[in-house]
Design a protein around this motif. Structure first.
Motif, PDB file in Angstrom:
ATOM      1  N   GLY A  24     140.547  24.564 167.516  1.00  0.00           N
ATOM      2  CA  GLY A  24     139.154  24.969 167.619  1.00  0.00           C
ATOM      3  C   GLY A  24     138.321  23.970 168.400  1.00  0.00           C
ATOM      4  N   GLU A  25     137.012  24.216 168.440  1.00  0.00           N
ATOM      5  CA  GLU A  25     136.100  23.370 169.187  1.00  0.00           C
ATOM      6  C   GLU A  25     135.092  22.701 168.271  1.00  0.00           C
ATOM      7  OE1 GLU A  25     134.236  25.712 172.189  1.00  0.00           O
ATOM      8  OE2 GLU A  25     136.092  26.074 173.314  1.00  0.00           O
ATOM      9  N   LEU A  26     134.630  21.538 168.701  1.00  0.00           N
ATOM     10  CA  LEU A  26     133.583  20.832 167.979  1.00  0.00           C
ATOM     11  C   LEU A  26     132.920  19.871 168.934  1.00  0.00           C
ATOM     12  CD1 LEU A  26     134.974  17.894 165.830  1.00  0.00           C
ATOM     13  CD2 LEU A  26     136.431  19.224 167.325  1.00  0.00           C
ATOM     14  N   SER A  27     131.866  19.195 168.490  1.00  0.00           N
ATOM     15  CA  SER A  27     131.218  18.174 169.301  1.00  0.00           C
ATOM     16  C   SER A  27     130.981  16.959 168.425  1.00  0.00           C
ATOM     17  CB  SER A  27     129.903  18.698 169.894  1.00  0.00           C
ATOM     18  OG  SER A  27     128.991  19.063 168.865  1.00  0.00           O
ATOM     19  N   ALA A  28     130.822  15.803 169.070  1.00  0.00           N
ATOM     20  CA  ALA A  28     130.637  14.552 168.331  1.00  0.00           C
ATOM     21  C   ALA A  28     129.732  13.620 169.115  1.00  0.00           C
ATOM     22  CB  ALA A  28     131.983  13.892 168.078  1.00  0.00           C
ATOM     23  N   ASP A  29     128.898  12.859 168.395  1.00  0.00           N
ATOM     24  CA  ASP A  29     128.046  11.869 169.045  1.00  0.00           C
ATOM     25  C   ASP A  29     128.881  10.733 169.624  1.00  0.00           C
ATOM     26  OD1 ASP A  29     125.780  13.280 168.254  1.00  0.00           O
ATOM     27  OD2 ASP A  29     125.597  12.168 166.376  1.00  0.00           O
ATOM     28  N   LEU A  30     129.931  10.356 168.899  1.00  0.00           N
ATOM     29  CA  LEU A  30     130.752   9.218 169.280  1.00  0.00           C
ATOM     30  C   LEU A  30     132.222   9.596 169.135  1.00  0.00           C
ATOM     31  CD1 LEU A  30     131.226   6.111 169.807  1.00  0.00           C
ATOM     32  CD2 LEU A  30     130.930   5.792 167.343  1.00  0.00           C
ATOM     33  N   VAL A  31     133.035   9.203 170.102  1.00  0.00           N
ATOM     34  CA  VAL A  31     134.480   9.435 170.040  1.00  0.00           C
ATOM     35  C   VAL A  31     135.195   8.096 169.982  1.00  0.00           C
ATOM     36  CG1 VAL A  31     136.508  10.187 171.358  1.00  0.00           C
ATOM     37  CG2 VAL A  31     134.511  11.678 171.192  1.00  0.00           C
ATOM     38  N   VAL A  32     136.130   7.998 169.058  1.00  0.00           N
ATOM     39  CA  VAL A  32     136.998   6.828 168.952  1.00  0.00           C
ATOM     40  C   VAL A  32     138.419   7.287 169.255  1.00  0.00           C
ATOM     41  CG1 VAL A  32     137.849   4.968 167.480  1.00  0.00           C
ATOM     42  CG2 VAL A  32     135.499   5.820 167.189  1.00  0.00           C
ATOM     43  N   SER A  33     138.921   6.893 170.407  1.00  0.00           N
ATOM     44  CA  SER A  33     140.257   7.300 170.812  1.00  0.00           C
ATOM     45  C   SER A  33     141.275   6.284 170.291  1.00  0.00           C
ATOM     46  CB  SER A  33     140.345   7.400 172.336  1.00  0.00           C
ATOM     47  OG  SER A  33     141.649   7.771 172.738  1.00  0.00           O
ATOM     48  N   ALA A  34     142.116   6.723 169.367  1.00  0.00           N
ATOM     49  CA  ALA A  34     143.111   5.838 168.759  1.00  0.00           C
ATOM     50  C   ALA A  34     144.497   6.457 168.889  1.00  0.00           C
ATOM     51  CB  ALA A  34     142.763   5.585 167.290  1.00  0.00           C
ATOM     52  N   THR A  35     144.775   6.971 170.082  1.00  0.00           N
ATOM     53  CA  THR A  35     146.073   7.610 170.302  1.00  0.00           C
ATOM     54  C   THR A  35     147.191   6.592 170.454  1.00  0.00           C
ATOM     55  OG1 THR A  35     145.648   7.691 172.691  1.00  0.00           O
ATOM     56  CG2 THR A  35     145.025   9.625 171.394  1.00  0.00           C
ATOM     57  N   ASN A  44     129.354   6.374 174.674  1.00  0.00           N
ATOM     58  CA  ASN A  44     129.730   6.627 173.274  1.00  0.00           C
ATOM     59  C   ASN A  44     131.196   7.033 173.135  1.00  0.00           C
ATOM     60  OD1 ASN A  44     127.123   6.014 172.635  1.00  0.00           O
ATOM     61  ND2 ASN A  44     126.654   7.954 171.620  1.00  0.00           N
ATOM     62  N   TRP A  45     132.027   6.417 173.940  1.00  0.00           N
ATOM     63  CA  TRP A  45     133.483   6.632 173.865  1.00  0.00           C
ATOM     64  C   TRP A  45     134.139   5.262 173.767  1.00  0.00           C
ATOM     65  CZ3 TRP A  45     137.879   5.167 176.511  1.00  0.00           C
ATOM     66  CH2 TRP A  45     139.031   5.910 176.283  1.00  0.00           C
ATOM     67  N   MET A  46     134.947   5.092 172.752  1.00  0.00           N
ATOM     68  CA  MET A  46     135.629   3.821 172.560  1.00  0.00           C
ATOM     69  C   MET A  46     137.113   4.057 172.346  1.00  0.00           C
ATOM     70  SD  MET A  46     133.123   1.713 170.017  1.00  0.00           S
ATOM     71  CE  MET A  46     134.235   0.310 170.160  1.00  0.00           C
ATOM     72  N   THR A  47     137.900   3.082 172.747  1.00  0.00           N
ATOM     73  CA  THR A  47     139.334   3.188 172.520  1.00  0.00           C
ATOM     74  C   THR A  47     139.819   2.022 171.677  1.00  0.00           C
ATOM     75  OG1 THR A  47     141.506   3.347 173.584  1.00  0.00           O
ATOM     76  CG2 THR A  47     139.867   2.006 174.691  1.00  0.00           C
ATOM     77  N   ILE A  48     140.724   2.323 170.771  1.00  0.00           N
ATOM     78  CA  ILE A  48     141.388   1.297 169.975  1.00  0.00           C
ATOM     79  C   ILE A  48     142.750   1.027 170.631  1.00  0.00           C
ATOM     80  CG2 ILE A  48     142.245   0.651 167.686  1.00  0.00           C
ATOM     81  CD1 ILE A  48     139.258   1.089 167.708  1.00  0.00           C
ATOM     82  N   ILE A  49     143.110  -0.233 170.769  1.00  0.00           N
ATOM     83  CA  ILE A  49     144.284  -0.661 171.546  1.00  0.00           C
ATOM     84  C   ILE A  49     144.124  -0.172 172.981  1.00  0.00           C
ATOM     85  CG2 ILE A  49     146.786  -0.930 171.587  1.00  0.00           C
ATOM     86  CD1 ILE A  49     147.009   0.037 168.817  1.00  0.00           C
ATOM     87  N   GLY A  50     143.005  -0.569 173.571  1.00  0.00           N
ATOM     88  CA  GLY A  50     142.726  -0.210 174.952  1.00  0.00           C
ATOM     89  C   GLY A  50     143.327  -1.205 175.923  1.00  0.00           C
ATOM     90  N   PRO A  51     142.882  -1.200 177.173  1.00  0.00           N
ATOM     91  CA  PRO A  51     143.421  -2.096 178.193  1.00  0.00           C
ATOM     92  C   PRO A  51     143.355  -3.564 177.782  1.00  0.00           C
ATOM     93  CG  PRO A  51     142.046  -0.427 179.204  1.00  0.00           C
ATOM     94  CD  PRO A  51     141.866  -0.284 177.729  1.00  0.00           C
ATOM     95  N   ASN A  52     144.450  -4.285 178.019  1.00  0.00           N
ATOM     96  CA  ASN A  52     144.548  -5.723 177.768  1.00  0.00           C
ATOM     97  C   ASN A  52     144.208  -6.124 176.333  1.00  0.00           C
ATOM     98  OD1 ASN A  52     143.576  -5.849 181.063  1.00  0.00           O
ATOM     99  ND2 ASN A  52     145.411  -6.967 180.403  1.00  0.00           N
TER     100      ASN A  52
END
Length: 502
Positions: free
Chosen positions: A125-136, A379-387
């Motif tokens: 499905g679809e949704l929206s968010a103020d902030l995304v935390v990418s932890a893939t 408002n997009w952040m990644t966990i275990i991002g570059p370096n």
């Protein structure tokens, strides 16, 4: 038409990074969030990697959250099943299940500049968010090389991260492609039962003994009764690794002693000088990740195992042809060829301010402010991002540091108030990346004479952090607003006119 669901925060992935983010959000008083998980259970890479012998090469008490200590680790280096059980336990203890949307693979995340939010399309499905935390995570999407003739192979083919547990390997001729961290655990686990095991080795790894043992019942009872003893144990494990960092990042020549120990480890099990020559790396130890195993070399010395130097170059039916022209017959091919680390597939699904995907922005190499924020992706952040990767310690330490940054990011949005977003300034991202790359120049990962998965297609190290975990924690303890552009929702002209007339 039903209104699209909106949440304050959407976390992508339920491995250590995603679950850690969920716990930290709740501790910050944020309960309006979801965790989007493409599979049917939590665990991330520790769910997906269930191959024979799968275990962690970081001591158990260091490879766990500081806020969720586990006094009952069964071994000093725990296996996959125990780590996965630990993550299930964390999920339950911190009440995260109501927030998790299983079987919800993210297909696309698009920045909505008018509403200042992310529009997210998932398989459910679809949704929206103020902030995304990418932890893939970087170890989530397996990489299988494009080998000529692979489609013609009549037997079973699979990646180590997608192990076929329904396949009985007893009596079969198995080809193990790759000699990385997964392969050195798989080889000794399946060697006794297969009729023939051919290991295709492109580059030999440095292997040190694995000092693994069962943790006694008395030790576990002590840790339960006196939690401070477990904290002390964790602290000692951490401190030793912090002291080792200088050799990796500033003085690679000091690793010569470790190299001699690794040679002795090989010599104890590999008596054949020809085989020993095949297994001896020609690069400085530490350039590629140092692997831990006390069973790998003994398995390679067994009569039903062949080591082919040069790697797999072609497949002709059931005949596998190596780069040196030698051939081997196989019934099963297992690829232990790593993951899409410097070209993470999730980047192709994130569309930023200018309509460009993160993959397009990162075409010349991944870079993010303090390993978390990419310019043009508010408002997009990644966990275990570059370096933010490590070559000798626990990634949980880095994850928890990034959770501090996430918590302060949320606080800053609250302080600013209203519909607001923070977008990393290109100048700040560039300045941070220059500092990281300047420090990287003298590290063993850049000077050790190897080609590793730490390096991207341009030969740049976009994976590892060139310092101690203490330095990183200090660098990301809080958000510096001067490094971000504050974006607010545009006020419509009609609203402005009505306010003036009022």
């Amino acid at each position: 038409m039903a209104e699209r669901e909106h949440v304050r925060v959407a976390v992508v992935g339920s491995g250590f990074g995603g679950l850690g983010a969920a716990v930290r959000l709740r501790r910050e008083g944020v309960t309006d969030f979801v965790v989007l998980e493409r599979a049917g259970s939590v665990g991330g890479t520790w769910r997906d990697n269930s191959y024979p012998g799968c275990a962690c090469d970081v001591p158990s008490h260091l490879y766990s959250f500081s806020f969720a200590p586990n006094p009952d680790w069964p071994r000093t280096f725990s296996g996959q099943e125990h780590i996965r059980a630990y993550l299930e336990h964390v999920t339950d203890v911190f009440g995260l299940r109501p927030h998790i949307r299983f079987d919800s693979e993210v297909k696309r995340m698009t920045w909505n500049g008018e509403r200042l939010c992310w529009d997210i399309e998932t398989s459910s499905g679809e949704l929206s968010a103020d902030l995304v935390v990418s932890a893939t995570g970087p170890l989530s999407d397996p990489k299988i090389p494009d080998i000529p003739g692979l489609d013609s192979f009549p037997g079973e083919v699979f990646h180590s991260a997608r192990w076929d547990h329904g396949l009985d390997l007893r009596g079969k001729r198995v080809a193990m492609v790759g000699t990385g961290a997964s392969a050195i655990q798989i080889v000794p686990s399946i060697q006794p039962e297969v009729s023939r095991l051919t290991v295709f080795q492109r580059t030999p790894p440095w292997v040190m003994p694995r000092m693994d043992r069962a943790i006694s019942g008395a030790e576990r009872a002590l840790h339960r009764a006196l939690p401070a003893t477990a904290q002390l144990r964790r602290g000692l494990l951490w401190g030793i690794r912090e002291l080792q960092v200088q050799a990796f990042t500033k003085r690679p020549n000091e690793l010569g002693l470790v190299e001699r120990l690794a040679r002795r480890n090989m010599a104890r099990s590999i008596k054949d000088p020809v085989l020993r020559a095949k297994l001896t790396p020609d690069y400085r130890i530490g350039c590629k990740r140092i692997l831990l195993s006390s069973a790998y070399y003994p398995a390679l010395a067994q009569p039903n195992v062949d080591v082919v130097a040069g790697g797999l170059s072609e497949i002709r039916g059931s005949t596998l042809v190596a780069a040196d022209g030698s051939e081997a017959e196989a019934d099963v091919i297992v690829f232990g060829t790593g993951f899409h680390v410097t070209d993470m597939p999730i980047a192709e699904r994130v569309v930023g301010v200018e309509g460009r995907t993160l993959a397009e922005v990162w075409k010349g190499g991944m870079e993010a402010l303090r390993g978390a924020s990419a310019a043009g992706f508010p408002n997009w952040m990644t966990i275990i991002g570059p370096n933010t990767g490590l070559g000798n310690s626990s990634m949980i330490l880095m994850i928890e540091s990034q959770l501090n940054y996430l918590a302060d990011f949320v606080r800053q949005l609250d302080v600013l108030g209203g519909r607001v977003a923070l977008d990393a300034r290109p100048s700040a991202v560039s300045a941070w990346n220059r500092k990281v790359q300047d420090r990287m120049k003298r590290t063993v990962w850049n000077t050790g004479g190897c080609t590793s998965w730490y390096l991207d297609a341009n030969g740049r190290n976009t994976t590892v952090w060139p310092g101690t975990t203490t330095e990183f924690r200090r660098a990301v303890r809080r958000v510096d607003l001067s490094e971000y552009a504050v974006v607010r929702a545009a006020v419509k002209e009609s609203q402005e006119n009505s306010e003036v007339s009022a």
